[in-house]
Design a protein around this motif. Structure first.
Motif, mmCIF file in Angstrom:
data_model
loop_
_atom_site.group_PDB
_atom_site.id
_atom_site.type_symbol
_atom_site.label_atom_id
_atom_site.label_comp_id
_atom_site.label_asym_id
_atom_site.label_seq_id
_atom_site.Cartn_x
_atom_site.Cartn_y
_atom_site.Cartn_z
ATOM 1 N N ASN A 121 -6.316 7.021 -3.839
ATOM 2 C CA ASN A 121 -6.432 5.571 -3.686
ATOM 3 C C ASN A 121 -5.334 5.057 -2.763
ATOM 4 O O ASN A 121 -4.517 5.823 -2.250
ATOM 5 N N GLN A 122 -5.323 3.731 -2.570
ATOM 6 C CA GLN A 122 -4.401 3.121 -1.620
ATOM 7 C C GLN A 122 -2.932 3.282 -2.010
ATOM 8 O O GLN A 122 -2.050 3.289 -1.151
ATOM 9 N N PHE A 123 -2.655 3.410 -3.323
ATOM 10 C CA PHE A 123 -1.255 3.531 -3.755
ATOM 11 C C PHE A 123 -0.642 4.853 -3.297
ATOM 12 O O PHE A 123 0.582 4.956 -3.191
ATOM 13 N N ALA A 124 -1.494 5.851 -3.027
ATOM 14 C CA ALA A 124 -0.974 7.126 -2.530
ATOM 15 C C ALA A 124 -0.301 6.960 -1.173
ATOM 16 O O ALA A 124 0.560 7.764 -0.798
ATOM 17 N N LEU A 125 -0.662 5.914 -0.436
ATOM 18 C CA LEU A 125 -0.038 5.679 0.868
ATOM 19 C C LEU A 125 1.465 5.415 0.735
ATOM 20 O O LEU A 125 2.225 5.677 1.667
ATOM 21 N N GLU A 161 -10.391 4.928 9.185
ATOM 22 C CA GLU A 161 -11.279 3.819 8.804
ATOM 23 C C GLU A 161 -11.378 3.720 7.284
ATOM 24 O O GLU A 161 -11.415 2.623 6.727
ATOM 25 N N ARG A 162 -11.402 4.872 6.601
ATOM 26 C CA ARG A 162 -11.528 4.861 5.139
ATOM 27 C C ARG A 162 -10.267 4.339 4.460
ATOM 28 O O ARG A 162 -10.313 3.932 3.292
ATOM 29 N N GLU A 163 -9.133 4.362 5.156
ATOM 30 C CA GLU A 163 -7.875 3.885 4.571
ATOM 31 C C GLU A 163 -7.530 2.465 4.981
ATOM 32 O O GLU A 163 -6.625 1.859 4.408
ATOM 33 N N LEU A 164 -8.250 1.940 5.967
ATOM 34 C CA LEU A 164 -7.832 0.685 6.578
ATOM 35 C C LEU A 164 -7.914 -0.491 5.606
ATOM 36 O O LEU A 164 -7.008 -1.333 5.553
ATOM 37 N N THR A 165 -8.980 -0.560 4.821
ATOM 38 C CA THR A 165 -9.095 -1.648 3.846
ATOM 39 C C THR A 165 -7.991 -1.556 2.801
ATOM 40 O O THR A 165 -7.342 -2.558 2.475
ATOM 41 N N GLY A 166 -7.762 -0.347 2.267
ATOM 42 C CA GLY A 166 -6.707 -0.176 1.278
ATOM 43 C C GLY A 166 -5.333 -0.474 1.840
ATOM 44 O O GLY A 166 -4.504 -1.114 1.183
ATOM 45 N N GLY A 167 -5.068 -0.019 3.072
ATOM 46 C CA GLY A 167 -3.779 -0.294 3.694
ATOM 47 C C GLY A 167 -3.554 -1.778 3.903
ATOM 48 O O GLY A 167 -2.459 -2.306 3.638
ATOM 49 N N ASN A 168 -4.571 -2.484 4.394
ATOM 50 C CA ASN A 168 -4.461 -3.931 4.555
ATOM 51 C C ASN A 168 -4.287 -4.635 3.216
ATOM 52 O O ASN A 168 -3.547 -5.616 3.108
ATOM 53 N N GLY A 169 -4.994 -4.133 2.209
ATOM 54 C CA GLY A 169 -4.837 -4.719 0.882
ATOM 55 C C GLY A 169 -3.418 -4.561 0.358
ATOM 56 O O GLY A 169 -2.845 -5.498 -0.221
ATOM 57 N N PHE A 184 5.665 -0.301 5.090
ATOM 58 C CA PHE A 184 5.382 -1.251 4.011
ATOM 59 C C PHE A 184 6.660 -1.937 3.536
ATOM 60 O O PHE A 184 6.713 -3.168 3.405
ATOM 61 N N TRP A 185 7.710 -1.146 3.276
ATOM 62 C CA TRP A 185 8.938 -1.746 2.749
ATOM 63 C C TRP A 185 9.678 -2.535 3.819
ATOM 64 O O TRP A 185 10.396 -3.496 3.511
ATOM 65 N N THR A 186 9.492 -2.176 5.076
ATOM 66 C CA THR A 186 10.086 -2.962 6.161
ATOM 67 C C THR A 186 9.467 -4.349 6.211
ATOM 68 O O THR A 186 10.173 -5.368 6.274
ATOM 69 N N GLN A 187 8.129 -4.407 6.202
ATOM 70 C CA GLN A 187 7.480 -5.725 6.250
ATOM 71 C C GLN A 187 7.715 -6.495 4.953
ATOM 72 O O GLN A 187 7.825 -7.724 4.965
ATOM 73 N N PHE A 188 7.826 -5.798 3.835
ATOM 74 C CA PHE A 188 8.097 -6.453 2.555
ATOM 75 C C PHE A 188 9.461 -7.142 2.579
ATOM 76 O O PHE A 188 9.596 -8.309 2.188
ATOM 77 N N SER A 189 10.471 -6.431 3.067
ATOM 78 C CA SER A 189 11.817 -7.018 3.107
ATOM 79 C C SER A 189 11.871 -8.205 4.063
ATOM 80 O O SER A 189 12.547 -9.204 3.795
ATOM 81 N N GLY A 190 11.126 -8.113 5.184
ATOM 82 C CA GLY A 190 11.123 -9.218 6.130
ATOM 83 C C GLY A 190 10.485 -10.463 5.550
ATOM 84 O O GLY A 190 11.005 -11.581 5.704
ATOM 85 N N ALA A 191 9.342 -10.306 4.868
ATOM 86 C CA ALA A 191 8.673 -11.462 4.255
ATOM 87 C C ALA A 191 9.535 -12.059 3.149
ATOM 88 O O ALA A 191 9.628 -13.290 3.007
ATOM 89 N N ALA A 192 10.189 -11.189 2.355
ATOM 90 C CA ALA A 192 11.067 -11.687 1.296
ATOM 91 C C ALA A 192 12.234 -12.469 1.889
ATOM 92 O O ALA A 192 12.612 -13.539 1.382
ATOM 93 N N ASN A 193 12.815 -11.954 2.975
ATOM 94 C CA ASN A 193 13.971 -12.613 3.581
ATOM 95 C C ASN A 193 13.587 -13.957 4.203
ATOM 96 O O ASN A 193 14.315 -14.949 4.072
ATOM 97 N N ASP A 194 12.444 -13.994 4.880
ATOM 98 C CA ASP A 194 11.952 -15.265 5.429
ATOM 99 C C ASP A 194 11.934 -16.347 4.356
ATOM 100 O O ASP A 194 12.416 -17.471 4.562
ATOM 101 N N ASN A 195 11.354 -16.007 3.226
ATOM 102 C CA ASN A 195 11.124 -17.019 2.199
ATOM 103 C C ASN A 195 12.370 -17.308 1.367
ATOM 104 O O ASN A 195 12.559 -18.451 0.929
ATOM 105 N N LEU A 196 13.192 -16.292 1.139
ATOM 106 C CA LEU A 196 14.475 -16.554 0.479
ATOM 107 C C LEU A 196 15.284 -17.549 1.309
ATOM 108 O O LEU A 196 15.813 -18.544 0.790
ATOM 109 N N PHE A 197 15.383 -17.279 2.605
ATOM 110 C CA PHE A 197 16.147 -18.146 3.505
ATOM 111 C C PHE A 197 15.567 -19.564 3.531
ATOM 112 O O PHE A 197 16.284 -20.553 3.345
#
Length: 640
Positions: free
Chosen positions: A14-18, A149-157, A28-41
């Motif tokens: 499943n997608q969590f295996a990514l 293609e089979r991972e793209l929906t899960g990755g975007n999710g 994933f963690w790079t974009q996560f930290s950026g979104a968190a920092n945007d909103n914290l600030f």
């Protein structure tokens, strides 16, 4: 690379295996930290200006609006440039550059927080908007380079879920840290810098994602390039209208997010904690919907979920209006008092479900854009999407403000948005009937039949191909649609277009009617010409070589029309492979004929949720696709 990605897709449960893989987890963690920092600030800055500082030229009522506008402005000005940069340069290098820029901005912002310098923090708000503008196209153009293609929906999710969780955590952390007595400003300053450093450190582990158009000449004029990007996106009309659909989702979501504080205070009679709870519920709903997409789509890009999402958004937004319009007046409630009221649970359920369906609506659209855009200018298409998102969010603020100014209550604004969503969605689905067709196919393959596909890895994700399948029922074409991640153009017996509802559906799908040459030579020749056009465009063409639906459940002789299609394609220089397919266990179901009767009589003659299947075989070279040989391939698939 494509084979490696495909193998990985089948190996991952499943997608969590990514999250255990280097190609996805550091990103994933790079974009996560950026979104968190945007909103914290942003949230800490908003709270500071609203509650802690007295700034004559920036009244509290305007602070959130000004901060939000400064953050969005770079998306309008620089998205076109950032899209070019993401196409021209290695995306991993771009990500690392953007994260280094974030560290520099946060160092300046830390000084602004500790000194209580509002102009410096406003400048940093604009610069963080620039940071996010540069990151957006890279973020969404990176995924289709490293996921199948089979991972793209899960990755975007996963990314969508992570973004909203990061937004939630950033807002909560910003509000809590800035309120710490005596050390709040310093704590926020340190937290922003630490998050930026963590993001940059994780970005170092992202594998290389080579440039898709390294020879691109950068055009620096943001206005002319913005127009050029929009024209570029418009070249693929399905992609462009999907961009509009995503932007509409941001319009819809921005109306609700912007009204949570006043909705909590004036309608629900709750305090700031209740407003925060609404944000938590909304974020969890979006994240849940985003994660459900992979399960509901069976690991394909399933745009049939988009109409489902649109329906749910409107239904539960309308119910939110009815749930909240007659709540009795009361004193401002604390969170505990709010939660013991049964009427409030209906409000939260509506909010959770409308946001869940918004997640179902948006993720397949993002995946479709990534899959259908040309790789050489995919990032520029994403940049065009960011421009449209910003415009729609600005429009949502203006329209919601105008409605409130005209005397609308907040629940009435929600009702207006729900009705507008239904109208806009209906219009989009008429413009792009593929969404509606895929929705019908999705419903049929999950709620009428239990549909299982075997060998779907043989379905080509790019390029022209001919699908050759046995013909058992009136819904064979719909089931093939459900199995394929790409749209299919069908060559079908002209008589099926006379069937009520199904005929309308196949005309909407632009299926190609064919009649026997002796019966109608004009229709016969037109069918082969249109089939040649489909293959020239690099699309999938499906044909039922038996020439009609079986009357006894047995595989009939294959006619020679498929050879004429292959020969016409060769004249155009196209060697289109033929994919043999076999629909199984459909004989005797409601949509098939039976030996002593017609189709579509006695709807429950085989009960509900009949188990049916599709077996897909390996591609057959055009030279080996003679009718007898092809029939033998399909027969073997039927026996499998």
């Amino acid at each position: 690379m494509a084979d490696e990605k495909r193998d990985a897709a089948h190996a991952d449960p499943n997608q969590f295996a990514l999250l255990r893989q280097r190609r996805f987890a550091p990103f994933f963690w790079t974009q996560f930290s950026g979104a968190a920092n945007d909103n914290l600030f942003k949230f800490a800055f908003t709270v500071m200006v609203t509650y802690q500082l007295s700034v004559s030229w920036l009244p509290p009522a305007m602070a959130g609006l000004v901060i939000g506008a400064l953050f969005i402005l770079p998306f309008l000005l620089f998205s076109a440039t950032s899209g070019q940069l993401a196409d021209k340069y290695d995306k991993t290098r771009m990500i690392r550059f953007v994260k280094s820029l974030e560290i520099a901005i946060m160092l300046v912002a830390s000084g602004g927080f500790m000194a209580g310098n509002v102009p410096v923090l406003l400048l940093c708000t604009f610069l963080m908007g620039v940071h996010s503008t540069l990151f957006g196209p890279v973020k969404f153009a990176y995924l289709p380079q490293v996921l199948s293609e089979r991972e793209l929906t899960g990755g975007n999710g996963m990314v969508e879920m992570g973004t909203f969780v990061a937004i939630l955590l950033g807002n909560v952390a910003g509000g809590l840290l800035v309120a710490l007595p005596g050390i709040g400003h310093t704590t926020v300053a340190v937290a922003c810098v630490v998050l930026a450093l963590l993001g940059r450190a994780v970005a170092q582990f992202i594998p290389s994602a080579p440039a898709t158009d390294p020879g691109l000449a950068i055009h620096w004029n943001p206005f002319t390039e913005t127009w050029r990007n929009l024209k570029l996106a418009h070249e693929n009309i399905v992609v462009f209208r999907s961009l509009l659909g995503i932007s509409w989702m941001w319009f819809f979501g921005a109306v609700f997010l912007s009204q949570f504080p006043s909705f909590a205070k004036e309608v629900l009679h709750g305090n700031e904690q209740v407003a925060s709870l609404l944000l938590v519920v909304f974020s969890i709903g979006i994240g849940t919907g985003a994660l459900l997409c992979e399960v509901l789509s069976r690991r394909h890009v399933e745009i049939g979920l988009v109409p489902l999402g649109a329906i749910g958004m409107s239904v539960f937004a309308i119910d939110l209006y009815f749930a909240s319009r007659s709540l009795p007046a009361s004193e401002v409630m604390q969170l505990a008092a709010f939660l013991v009221q049964p009427a409030h649970w209906r409000v939260m359920a509506d909010l959770a479900l409308l946001s869940l369906f918004a997640g179902l609506y948006s993720v397949p659209m993002y995946a479709l854009i990534q899959m259908r855009s040309q790789p050489t200018h995919r990032a520029r298409i994403i940049a065009a999407n960011n421009i449209l998102n910003a415009l729609f969010m600005i429009a949502s603020a203006v329209i919601a403000g105008a409605l409130l100014g005209a005397g609308f209550t907040v629940p009435q604004v929600f009702l207006f948005t729900a009705i507008a969503n239904a109208v806009v969605a209906f219009y989009i689905f008429l413009l792009v009937p593929e969404y509606l067709l895929r929705f019908v196919a999705w419903v049929l393959s999950r709620f009428v039949y239990r549909f299982k596909v075997q060998g779907d890895e043989h379905l080509p994700t790019t390029g022209a191909a001919i699908l050759a399948c046995n013909h058992v029922s009136f819904v064979d074409a719909v089931l093939l649609m459900a199995a394929s991640p790409r749209p299919i153009c069908f060559v079908m017996d002209h008589r099926i277009f006379r069937v009520p509802v199904l005929g309308w559906l196949f005309r909407l799908a632009k299926a190609i009617p064919i009649a026997p040459q002796k019966e109608d030579p004009r229709v016969y020749e037109a069918a082969f010409e249109r089939a040649a056009q489909v293959l020239r465009a690099g699309d999938l063409l499906a044909i039922f070589p038996e020439g009609g639906i079986t009357r006894d459940g047995q595989l009939q002789a294959f006619k020679g029309g498929i050879m004429k299609i292959i020969e016409r394609a060769r004249q155009d220089g196209i060697e289109a492979p033929v994919i043999p397919m076999a629909l199984t266990n459909l004989w005797g179901s409601y949509f098939s004929r039976i030996e002593q009767g017609d189709a579509m009589v006695r709807p429950f003659r085989r009960g509900l949720f009949n188990r049916v299947g599709l077996n897909v075989g390996a591609a057959v070279a055009p030279a080996q696709a003679q009718p007898e040989l092809l029939r033998a391939h399909v027969a073997r698939l039927l026996a499998a």
